[in-house]
Design a protein around this motif. Sequence first.
Motif, PDB file in Angstrom:
ATOM      1  N   PRO A  86       3.764   2.422  -5.851  1.00  0.00           N
ATOM      2  CA  PRO A  86       3.070   2.730  -7.159  1.00  0.00           C
ATOM      3  C   PRO A  86       4.693   1.756  -7.484  1.00  0.00           C
ATOM      4  CG  PRO A  86       3.018   5.153  -6.274  1.00  0.00           C
ATOM      5  CD  PRO A  86       3.816   4.301  -5.332  1.00  0.00           C
ATOM      6  N   TYR A 143       4.839   9.136 -15.351  1.00  0.00           N
ATOM      7  CA  TYR A 143       4.484   8.572 -14.870  1.00  0.00           C
ATOM      8  C   TYR A 143       3.681   6.296 -16.265  1.00  0.00           C
ATOM      9  CZ  TYR A 143      -1.026   8.117 -14.383  1.00  0.00           C
ATOM     10  OH  TYR A 143      -2.449   7.626 -15.250  1.00  0.00           O
ATOM     11  N   HIS A 197      -0.427   2.172 -13.961  1.00  0.00           N
ATOM     12  CA  HIS A 197      -1.564   3.225 -13.541  1.00  0.00           C
ATOM     13  C   HIS A 197      -2.309   2.425 -12.526  1.00  0.00           C
ATOM     14  CE1 HIS A 197      -4.454   5.379 -14.336  1.00  0.00           C
ATOM     15  NE2 HIS A 197      -5.390   4.702 -14.853  1.00  0.00           N
ATOM     16  N   LEU A 198      -2.229   1.328 -12.695  1.00  0.00           N
ATOM     17  CA  LEU A 198      -3.043   0.357 -11.562  1.00  0.00           C
ATOM     18  C   LEU A 198      -2.844   0.831 -10.149  1.00  0.00           C
ATOM     19  CD1 LEU A 198      -3.663  -3.125 -11.544  1.00  0.00           C
ATOM     20  CD2 LEU A 198      -3.091  -2.170  -9.255  1.00  0.00           C
ATOM     21  N   THR A 199      -1.742   1.235  -9.421  1.00  0.00           N
ATOM     22  CA  THR A 199      -0.628   0.974  -8.953  1.00  0.00           C
ATOM     23  C   THR A 199      -0.759   3.073  -8.574  1.00  0.00           C
ATOM     24  OG1 THR A 199       1.841   0.949  -8.970  1.00  0.00           O
ATOM     25  CG2 THR A 199       0.421  -0.522  -8.942  1.00  0.00           C
ATOM     26  N   VAL A 200      -0.693   3.719  -9.208  1.00  0.00           N
ATOM     27  CA  VAL A 200      -0.549   4.978  -9.409  1.00  0.00           C
ATOM     28  C   VAL A 200      -1.375   5.793  -7.964  1.00  0.00           C
ATOM     29  CG1 VAL A 200      -1.136   6.334 -10.692  1.00  0.00           C
ATOM     30  CG2 VAL A 200       0.150   6.892 -10.111  1.00  0.00           C
ATOM     31  N   ASN A 201      -2.105   5.386  -7.472  1.00  0.00           N
ATOM     32  CA  ASN A 201      -2.514   6.061  -6.141  1.00  0.00           C
ATOM     33  C   ASN A 201      -2.461   4.922  -5.530  1.00  0.00           C
ATOM     34  OD1 ASN A 201      -4.246   3.435  -6.624  1.00  0.00           O
ATOM     35  ND2 ASN A 201      -6.443   4.165  -6.268  1.00  0.00           N
ATOM     36  N   GLY A 202      -1.510   4.522  -5.006  1.00  0.00           N
ATOM     37  CA  GLY A 202      -0.632   4.045  -4.180  1.00  0.00           C
ATOM     38  C   GLY A 202      -1.514   2.618  -3.455  1.00  0.00           C
ATOM     39  N   ALA A 203      -2.587   2.046  -4.412  1.00  0.00           N
ATOM     40  CA  ALA A 203      -2.989   0.798  -4.268  1.00  0.00           C
ATOM     41  C   ALA A 203      -2.192  -0.680  -4.204  1.00  0.00           C
ATOM     42  CB  ALA A 203      -4.493   0.769  -5.643  1.00  0.00           C
ATOM     43  N   PRO A 204      -2.274  -1.354  -3.327  1.00  0.00           N
ATOM     44  CA  PRO A 204      -1.098  -2.894  -2.911  1.00  0.00           C
ATOM     45  C   PRO A 204      -1.752  -3.723  -4.069  1.00  0.00           C
ATOM     46  CG  PRO A 204      -3.117  -2.538  -1.693  1.00  0.00           C
ATOM     47  CD  PRO A 204      -3.343  -1.125  -2.202  1.00  0.00           C
ATOM     48  N   LEU A 215       0.945  -1.155   0.083  1.00  0.00           N
ATOM     49  CA  LEU A 215      -0.108  -0.119   0.102  1.00  0.00           C
ATOM     50  C   LEU A 215       1.387   1.529  -0.085  1.00  0.00           C
ATOM     51  CD1 LEU A 215      -2.968   1.101   0.216  1.00  0.00           C
ATOM     52  CD2 LEU A 215      -2.243   1.444   3.324  1.00  0.00           C
TER      53      LEU A 215
END
Lengths: 398, 398
Positions: free
Chosen positions: A194, A265, A305-312, A191
């Motif tokens: 990115p 990114y 992209h999937l993780t750029v918001n901090g999603a683990p 978490l």
Amino acid sequence: MRLDVSADDPFGLHNLPYGVYRAAGADPRVATRFGEHVVDLALLLGDDTFAPGSLNAFMAQGPARWASVRAQVVDALTGDVDPSAVHALDEVTLELPFEVADYVDFYASEHHATNLGRLFRPDGDALTPNWKHLPIGYHGRSASIVVSGTDVVRPCGQRLPPGEAVPVFGPSVRLDLECELGFVVGIGSPLGEPIPVDRAGEHLFGVVLFNDWSARDIQAWEYVPLGPFLGKSFASTVSPWVVPMAALEGARVPVPAQDPEPLPYLAMEQPWGLDITLEVVINGEVVSRPPYAATYWSPAQMLAHLTVNGAPTRTGDLFASGTVSGPEPGQQGSLIELTRGGAEPIALGGEKRGFLEDGDEVVLRGEARLADGRRIGFGEAAGRVLPARSLPAHGEEH
Amino acid sequence: MRLDVSADDPFGLHNLPYGVYRAAGADPRVATRFGEHVVDLALLLGDDTFAPGSLNAFMAQGPARWASVRAQVVDALTGDVDPSAVHALDEVTLELPFEVADYVDFYASEHHATNLGRLFRPDGDALTPNWKHLPIGYHGRSASIVVSGTDVVRPCGQRLPPGEAVPVFGPSVRLDLECELGFVVGIGSPLGEPIPVDRAGEHLFGVVLFNDWSARDIQAWEYVPLGPFLGKSFASTVSPWVVPMAALEGARVPVPAQDPEPLPYLAMEQPWGLDITLEVVINGEVVSRPPYAATYWSPAQMLAHLTVNGAPTRTGDLFASGTVSGPEPGQQGSLIELTRGGAEPIALGGEKRGFLEDGDEVVLRGEARLADGRRIGFGEAAGRVLPARSLPAHGEEH
């Protein structure tokens, strides 16, 4: 025993995909496929990582270990192999190869998104304004992911008949397939951290074929404003063999030109496209050959992209490309495209097909071409459509 | 020892929620909360089901077993309790109480959907044509679900500044909360077997508070056509105590009148609303009191809808109500509603708040009222907003 597999076999030493098999009466075990042989990895290598009936433990060990095991397997298969480790492909059952953590479906093919935009939103622009700025994606249902060979029951749900204001309930009458690639995350990311686009390769374990079965009528009625839900969540089929990213190194090609230039990114320094030709087969007849290399957004961009918001991310995460469609006729990865929304049915074995009928068997196949001319087989993602089941409740349309 | 908890304590014998705690230096273990005590269930009952650090094994045992354990816990807590099973609430850490399988977020509050429709689609009808025919939902990211007390880092992502045609990248400037209830599935259902609406109670284990943190600017740019993705997937906070459905029997009330009458598969014979008042607290100040009972679609309808296409469910599935908003001022469960899209900031401790600022602490609270006047506490779902982290890549806006 010696295993004799031709050097140009699509399942030769340059492929060595990972899967899970079950011999009659036995528990599921991890294996590789070598030609038409299924070779038990715990027995081949004497390594307990492969004793559980899923790839997750091995995938979680990361790229250095993946490389070392791959070298060990090549070495072991070119020597004398313990016969108890070897099964004929047609004598075992293949299982779901890994436990799926989160599942995301993207929408990465420009040709597909354009074709579908024209059909679903005939009065608007085919591509939404965001499409060329980010790989659009949405989460799907992990529990509904099944292995090739699992029957697919025609889903029931709400749909709005043309010209009506009130929905009816019943079996979908616009059941479709979607020919996709699925990318499997080996080691996840915490978490808040990115994954940079050019480090995606450290996380990506391998690739599967993926049929994102879609009930177009259910989807059309439900999807505004929060996206697809029941129109997709009844079943998604994966192929049983996970082809390692390492096997596909020689199939890497540039993605199509991206204009406008993506935000930093999403900017790639490596070629992240893959030269893979897919096939959609219905009742034994090839109806489409979608070229994966025509796909706009790459798996590295999707993961960044999937993780750029901090999603683990986690071991066993699966993200799919979305339907793969090419620019030419006969390259569309769904019936809704091939038949222009059902309006122009395709010929199939002396019949016509708008959407799928009960009893139809859909098989996706795939093959990568390496720069040296060898081929990499993906096996198949197959499923037969069974008739809808009636509900215990009363009053529905049938 | 004897545990002395008042009969009208919100965590009295009529509640007994389930959670997972960790004492200093120890592994996580299953417990119930009794007043301000955390009572270890493996030690209290001498039952190994509760030895693992999650509720999943117990939840998978089904409603007969849930009822029997509940009776055993009441019995044990009213007698002499082994002191080694008892901890003070403020001396332990509370963990995520269960392993989340699939996570779905619904959109079940008519007031919320109307408010948001007006803001996101000012030129169209506030409610989409499907809204009163089905509980709209979408899948979300299970891996991003965190327990109360976990900090929430402001997410970065793409947004389209007002009046611009090209997105920028950077920290969200419209970070919001969503006050919801989450429903936890105890025993799942196989692929192809829908759960009838009036059998939902056999599958539902309990209820948690749920904050579906939302980056409105990221969401607005990405969500057409496939729904929310990065605007939601950076974090969702659950309360640590799962309140059993059994404890809420006395809080069951009819849902608001549903017009038009739902299709038969959504028709309920039992009252499936819940009289639960929620509270949104920012930096210690109550900014809203959403009444859950005003929610249009019930949890039984959500579960029946979710499975009507044959989608399977699993132990640990979590589905949330969507933002709970009531009809009156001060009953909206999100800042975007309370501030009308940020245009009318609310007063907060001498400051103004449009959206969340770094350092803000958001706490959701909840309390059910039973028909006999007793109250059931839900504890809280809390999280503090931390500043965005910069990315390793260059060129972004900061």
